[in-house]
Motif scaffolding. Structure first.
Motif, mmCIF file in Angstrom:
data_model
loop_
_atom_site.group_PDB
_atom_site.id
_atom_site.type_symbol
_atom_site.label_atom_id
_atom_site.label_comp_id
_atom_site.label_asym_id
_atom_site.label_seq_id
_atom_site.Cartn_x
_atom_site.Cartn_y
_atom_site.Cartn_z
ATOM 1 N N HIS A 197 0.883 -1.168 0.000
ATOM 2 C CA HIS A 197 0.000 0.000 0.000
ATOM 3 C C HIS A 197 0.920 1.216 0.000
ATOM 4 O O HIS A 197 1.746 1.342 0.908
ATOM 5 C CB HIS A 197 -0.884 0.006 1.247
ATOM 6 C CG HIS A 197 -1.859 -1.141 1.289
ATOM 7 N ND1 HIS A 197 -2.748 -1.322 2.319
ATOM 8 C CD2 HIS A 197 -2.078 -2.155 0.421
ATOM 9 C CE1 HIS A 197 -3.477 -2.404 2.070
ATOM 10 N NE2 HIS A 197 -3.088 -2.926 0.933
ATOM 11 N N MET A 255 -5.477 2.040 -4.483
ATOM 12 C CA MET A 255 -6.211 2.163 -3.228
ATOM 13 C C MET A 255 -7.618 2.765 -3.420
ATOM 14 O O MET A 255 -7.908 3.377 -4.441
ATOM 15 C CB MET A 255 -5.404 3.005 -2.238
ATOM 16 C CG MET A 255 -4.002 2.454 -1.958
ATOM 17 S SD MET A 255 -3.966 0.703 -1.460
ATOM 18 C CE MET A 255 -4.688 0.803 0.169
ATOM 19 N N ALA A 256 -8.461 2.607 -2.387
ATOM 20 C CA ALA A 256 -9.843 3.080 -2.464
ATOM 21 C C ALA A 256 -9.952 4.591 -2.244
ATOM 22 O O ALA A 256 -10.985 5.194 -2.509
ATOM 23 C CB ALA A 256 -10.693 2.337 -1.428
ATOM 24 N N GLU A 260 -5.321 8.214 1.809
ATOM 25 C CA GLU A 260 -4.562 7.197 1.061
ATOM 26 C C GLU A 260 -4.030 7.726 -0.265
ATOM 27 O O GLU A 260 -4.782 8.275 -1.064
ATOM 28 C CB GLU A 260 -5.473 6.005 0.732
ATOM 29 C CG GLU A 260 -5.525 4.948 1.791
ATOM 30 C CD GLU A 260 -6.550 3.865 1.476
ATOM 31 O OE1 GLU A 260 -6.601 2.905 2.251
ATOM 32 O OE2 GLU A 260 -7.315 3.983 0.485
ATOM 33 N N SER A 263 -4.876 6.287 -5.231
ATOM 34 C CA SER A 263 -6.257 5.906 -5.549
ATOM 35 C C SER A 263 -6.656 6.298 -6.969
ATOM 36 O O SER A 263 -7.774 6.057 -7.383
ATOM 37 C CB SER A 263 -7.228 6.522 -4.543
ATOM 38 O OG SER A 263 -7.148 7.924 -4.589
ATOM 39 N N ASP A 298 -6.749 -3.672 -7.545
ATOM 40 C CA ASP A 298 -7.695 -4.293 -6.611
ATOM 41 C C ASP A 298 -9.096 -3.825 -7.030
ATOM 42 O O ASP A 298 -9.388 -2.625 -6.997
ATOM 43 C CB ASP A 298 -7.364 -3.862 -5.177
ATOM 44 C CG ASP A 298 -8.258 -4.526 -4.138
ATOM 45 O OD1 ASP A 298 -9.497 -4.527 -4.330
ATOM 46 O OD2 ASP A 298 -7.738 -5.025 -3.125
ATOM 47 N N HIS A 302 -11.088 -1.794 -4.536
ATOM 48 C CA HIS A 302 -10.516 -0.452 -4.378
ATOM 49 C C HIS A 302 -10.813 0.423 -5.594
ATOM 50 O O HIS A 302 -11.116 1.606 -5.441
ATOM 51 C CB HIS A 302 -9.000 -0.548 -4.165
ATOM 52 C CG HIS A 302 -8.595 -1.302 -2.935
ATOM 53 N ND1 HIS A 302 -7.283 -1.562 -2.617
ATOM 54 C CD2 HIS A 302 -9.331 -1.857 -1.939
ATOM 55 C CE1 HIS A 302 -7.234 -2.255 -1.488
ATOM 56 N NE2 HIS A 302 -8.466 -2.453 -1.058
ATOM 57 N N ASP A 359 -14.414 1.516 -5.375
ATOM 58 C CA ASP A 359 -14.600 2.491 -4.300
ATOM 59 C C ASP A 359 -13.908 3.822 -4.611
ATOM 60 O O ASP A 359 -14.301 4.874 -4.114
ATOM 61 C CB ASP A 359 -14.101 1.921 -2.969
ATOM 62 C CG ASP A 359 -14.988 0.773 -2.460
ATOM 63 O OD1 ASP A 359 -15.816 0.265 -3.264
ATOM 64 O OD2 ASP A 359 -14.874 0.392 -1.285
ATOM 65 N N SER A 388 -17.360 -5.489 -3.774
ATOM 66 C CA SER A 388 -17.323 -4.380 -2.822
ATOM 67 C C SER A 388 -18.656 -4.240 -2.098
ATOM 68 O O SER A 388 -19.712 -4.379 -2.710
ATOM 69 C CB SER A 388 -17.010 -3.072 -3.556
ATOM 70 O OG SER A 388 -17.168 -1.970 -2.677
ATOM 71 N N HIS A 391 -15.209 5.484 -1.493
ATOM 72 C CA HIS A 391 -13.925 5.600 -0.769
ATOM 73 C C HIS A 391 -13.935 4.857 0.570
ATOM 74 O O HIS A 391 -13.384 5.343 1.559
ATOM 75 C CB HIS A 391 -13.542 7.070 -0.542
ATOM 76 C CG HIS A 391 -13.472 7.860 -1.805
ATOM 77 N ND1 HIS A 391 -12.522 7.622 -2.783
ATOM 78 C CD2 HIS A 391 -14.263 8.854 -2.287
ATOM 79 C CE1 HIS A 391 -12.731 8.458 -3.793
ATOM 80 N NE2 HIS A 391 -13.776 9.204 -3.526
ATOM 81 N N ASP A 427 -13.535 0.993 1.016
ATOM 82 C CA ASP A 427 -12.662 -0.186 1.111
ATOM 83 C C ASP A 427 -13.200 -1.266 2.054
ATOM 84 O O ASP A 427 -12.600 -1.571 3.074
ATOM 85 C CB ASP A 427 -11.230 0.213 1.543
ATOM 86 C CG ASP A 427 -10.260 -0.968 1.479
ATOM 87 O OD1 ASP A 427 -10.662 -2.046 0.983
ATOM 88 O OD2 ASP A 427 -9.108 -0.803 1.911
#
Ligand code: FE
Ligand code: FE
Ligand code: ZN
Length: 303
Positions: A111, A148-149, A154, A157, A180, A183, A186, A218, A225, A227
């Motif tokens: 991550h 990432m979500a 984070e 994304s 992902d 992610h 999201d 999901s 956003h 996750d």
């Protein structure tokens, strides 16, 4: 043939337990953490066990090049406000790469980091600086930046943010990307049209950089956003979309890893928890949704 597996535990016998668990799901790949994902306590690697694990993989046609490690998610390369902590994260990731080399594993998912109380731009600069220290050419294992979500602060994304990190890495042979699906959904990308996502991705980053794909449904709407992963077909992405993604021709040689929740893990019932992976893998291989699979899992594992 579909390269499909799940995250598995790294047990008392380390990676040998991981291989055995993967085989129990009829998987032909897997992902593991070299210890608890939530801490940085790690045991030394036992050569004997590694050899046994390699044998077992060979015997069962698991190509070790498709097996991936995941770095713990508590290290944060984006946060430089406490220099000692930042240095600890760098040292730890470096040690994880050495462990992967010892295990014969050549991909580690990471991550990118959280930009706590700083701009994302600054966070991304800190990540780049850290990764350039980590990837000094003395280790072999690649780092795959996970999309990432966008929960909280984070980094990574969007395609642009991932691209900005990659562009800052000097040792670009040792960097790649792990998509992902939960992610991506999201973060706001439309999983009804995964090819459009790949088109957009390829305008910025070579598709060859995608070395792993986390296949998850999901619990939340696109762009939430949040996750929170859901079992296949029980979320907002849906089984047909996930099936299409799994079999997308452009990602044919990319290992697919399930990180869907255990059954009973998310509700408040006193139910014990059971792994869903054997059934989810079976549905993907058969290209057919089994509407009774939750029931089947409960029957097989306990009640
Ligand atoms: Fe992850
Ligand atoms: Fe993931
Ligand atoms: Zn996640």
């Amino acid at each position: 043939m579909l390269i499909i597996g799940s995250h598995v535990s790294y047990g008392k016998h380390g990676i040998l337990d991981s291989v055995e668990e993967a085989l129990s799901y009829n998987a032909n790949t897997f992902m593991f953490y070299t210890g608890a994902p939530t801490n940085t306590i790690r045991k030394d690697i036992d050569k004997d066990i590694v050899n046994q694990a390699h044998e077992l993989m060979k015997k069962n046609n698991i190509d070790i090049n498709n097996v991936v490690c995941h770095a713990p998610y508590i290290v944060n390369l984006a946060n430089k406000s406490d220099l000692d902590k930042w240095q600890f994260s760098i040292d730890f990731i470096k040690k994880e790469l050495i462990r992967c080399d010892e295990l014969g594993i050549n991909k580690m998912v990471l991550h990118p980091g959280n930009a706590v109380k700083i701009s994302k731009e600054e966070g991304i600069n800190n990540i780049i600086e850290a990764l350039n220290i980590v990837l000094d050419g003395t280790t072999n294992c690649q780092i795959l930046l996970e999309t990432m979500a966008g929960k909280g602060s984070e980094c990574g994304s969007s395609i642009e943010e991932i691209n900005n990190i990659i562009n800052g890495i000097k040792n670009n042979k040792q960097i790649g990307v792990c998509l992902d699906t939960c992610h991506l959904n999201d973060a706001g990308y439309d999983m009804n049209d995964f090819d459009k996502y790949l088109d957009d991705f390829s305008k910025n980053i070579d598709l060859k950089m995608i070395k792993c794909l986390h296949l998850n449904d999901s619990k939340n709407e696109r762009g939430s956003h949040k996750d929170r992963h859901a079992n296949l077909g029980i979320g907002t992405i849906g089984f047909d979309n996930l099936l299409n993604i799994a079999y997308n021709d452009r990602l044919k040689n990319v290992p697919k890893i399930l990180e869907t929740p255990y059954i009973g893990e998310t509700d408040d019932s006193k139910e014990r928890i059971y792994p869903p992976y054997k059934y989810e893998i079976e549905m993907l291989r058969n290209k057919k949704y089994n509407k009774d699979y939750m029931k089947n899992i409960r029957e097989e594992y306990g009640r």
